[in-house]
Design a protein around this motif. Sequence first.
Motif, short mmCIF file in Angstrom:
data_model
loop_
_atom_site.label_atom_id
_atom_site.label_comp_id
_atom_site.label_asym_id
_atom_site.label_seq_id
_atom_site.Cartn_x
_atom_site.Cartn_y
_atom_site.Cartn_z
N ILE A 1 31.66 40.28 36.14
CA ILE A 1 32.95 39.61 36.01
C ILE A 1 33.43 39.19 37.40
CG2 ILE A 1 35.36 39.97 35.37
CD1 ILE A 1 34.15 41.84 33.16
N ALA A 2 33.60 37.87 37.57
CA ALA A 2 34.06 37.34 38.84
C ALA A 2 35.52 36.93 38.69
CB ALA A 2 33.23 36.12 39.24
N VAL A 3 36.30 37.20 39.73
CA VAL A 3 37.73 36.88 39.66
C VAL A 3 38.22 36.38 41.01
CG1 VAL A 3 38.41 39.28 40.17
CG2 VAL A 3 40.01 37.76 39.00
N THR A 4 39.11 35.40 40.96
CA THR A 4 39.76 34.95 42.19
C THR A 4 40.60 36.08 42.75
OG1 THR A 4 39.89 32.68 41.41
CG2 THR A 4 41.41 33.30 43.16
N ALA A 5 40.29 36.51 43.98
CA ALA A 5 41.05 37.59 44.60
C ALA A 5 41.93 37.05 45.72
CB ALA A 5 40.09 38.66 45.12
N GLY A 6 42.06 35.72 45.83
CA GLY A 6 42.90 35.08 46.82
C GLY A 6 42.16 33.89 47.40
N PRO A 7 42.76 33.06 48.25
CA PRO A 7 44.19 33.06 48.55
C PRO A 7 44.95 32.34 47.44
CG PRO A 7 43.09 31.33 49.77
CD PRO A 7 42.02 32.04 48.99
N GLY A 8 46.25 32.56 47.40
CA GLY A 8 47.05 31.89 46.38
C GLY A 8 48.39 32.60 46.19
N LEU A 9 49.07 32.21 45.10
CA LEU A 9 50.35 32.84 44.79
C LEU A 9 50.05 34.26 44.31
CD1 LEU A 9 51.99 29.84 42.91
CD2 LEU A 9 52.34 30.54 45.29
N ILE A 10 50.55 35.23 45.04
CA ILE A 10 50.06 36.60 44.90
C ILE A 10 50.31 37.19 43.51
CG2 ILE A 10 52.12 37.66 45.93
CD1 ILE A 10 48.43 38.80 46.37
N GLY A 11 51.43 36.83 42.88
CA GLY A 11 51.72 37.39 41.55
C GLY A 11 50.65 37.04 40.54
N GLY A 12 50.19 35.81 40.57
CA GLY A 12 49.13 35.37 39.66
C GLY A 12 47.79 35.98 40.03
#
Lengths: 205, 365
Positions: free
Chosen positions: B84-95
Amino acid sequence: MQHNPLILAFDTSAAHCAAALLSGDKVIATGFEEMARGQAERLMPLLEQVLAEAGVAWKDLSAIGVGIGPGNFTGIRISVSAARGLALSLGIPAIGVSSLEAQAIDAARPVWSLIDARRDHLYAQYLRPNGDDEAPSLLSAREAAALDGARVGPDALGDPAPAIARIAASRITKAAKAPIPRPAPLYIRTADAAPPRDPAPLILP
Amino acid sequence: MTKTVTLLGLESSCDDTAAAVVRHTPGALPEILSSVIAGQTDLHADFGGIVPEIAARAHAEKLDICVEEALIQANLHLSDLDGIAVTAGPGLIGGVVAGVMCAKGLAAGSGLPLIGVNHLAGHALTPRLTDQAPFPYLILLVSGGHCQFLIAKGPDDFTRLGGTIDDAPGEAFDKTAKLLGLPQPGGPSVEGEAKTGDPNRFKFPRPLLDRPGCDMSFSGLKTALLRERDRLVAEHGGLRHADRADLCAGFQAAVADVLAEKSRRALAKYLQLSPGTPALSVAGGVAANMTIRGALESVCDDAGTTFLAPPLALCTDNAAMIAWAGIERFRAGERDDMTLQARPRWPLDQQAPAMLGSGKKGAKA
């Protein structure tokens, strides 16, 4: 229904990481750590620790109980998101339980359940004996002070996980075959957002 | 490694909630078995921009549903996957936090490995998913939140040649739309309006073209547009349709000119590496703009470089690119554990000095 349903409950809606494992009507393992930040990194290892302490595996669980707030928005989402992921991967229900209800689990009803909402406000819910509870709301400190009747909170909570587990267990029993809705955060307060200040110009043909 | 790898990807770093399943067998083309995207445009419409808390709330209640849908469309169960791959950043931290926690729950319950992916790496590695681009290639990442030139030398080896020192072009399009009373998102509405406009009537600035290097700036352009708008409104008591079209065309031409000239410079630097099959690829939502795309294409033609433009659905935020970047990490033997951290800031090129937000949280990009 299983003979001894095993329910893992957890909560990160305030400055803590809390977990409890309920087997039948007994809490057989707990974990509670106070922390202002870092719950997103700590929660899963803490859950694994609690399961290991009781000598059970993820696949042995029959349900997840999760604290849905009200409280810290990000904290609520940490637990609710994890619970939804776990429910999907384990094929078991996740049951959302509010902190207002959890802290009043042993209180005589009717009772006002109150939780600090900061900025001079409180989250409040009137809990009735028959479970036909008022919708929770946001009250100013002044309004909350004027409430009539018995009250629990705003700082009675401590470790909410055992109560969340017990309430989740009672919901499963009650729900029987009816589908259990996915847990959703209980924010009460709306998101801080204002429409743009600069209005669009009048467009002429 | 010759094994087939099938990964689930999750993406929730901005205003799109997405889940996808991608499969890859060495020697064969990667297959996107499903790619589900739930947008939030309507939720943010009243606010003239993305409201982080509103975005986070939507992600938390949509992600698992998108995952279920992606598995159904791929006709697979979690047990058929390798990780399972997931975006761990960067971005809007809550999401990002909501995505990382959902992925941790999925990984824990299924016993599958967890792989944290840099959202920008997802964009930057897309040319390998869509066109099997060999390293090194040049990538222009141009979206609502980012604008930078990167040389991709390996799945985890990026060199940044330059980037915006203030606004991203997508943000400038959104603000332009807002100033001119056009609907959000600004990219398509400004582009549509520009079609009937005269790009030469207003002389908007081309910031930083007079300076060497590949850095860009777009905030002055927005200010110049606002000044022209206010002048026109004062003169006519409102903004005339034809004037608005000319403003849009002039603004778009300025952005295209800056991106084209800076691409020319970035290409020159990249070609010094003597790549075997030189290529410039675009990624990010702004790559959908046909005027900008055309300008970049002609820069590539002049330089004898292949221009790669992934399909639009893979240029804008999606989870297939996260699953793909996860596959590249997975094949390199990389895994994350349950302490995987969501990072609001996470530059792809860790060596280059910070361009934006060099505050206590570290560089944004």
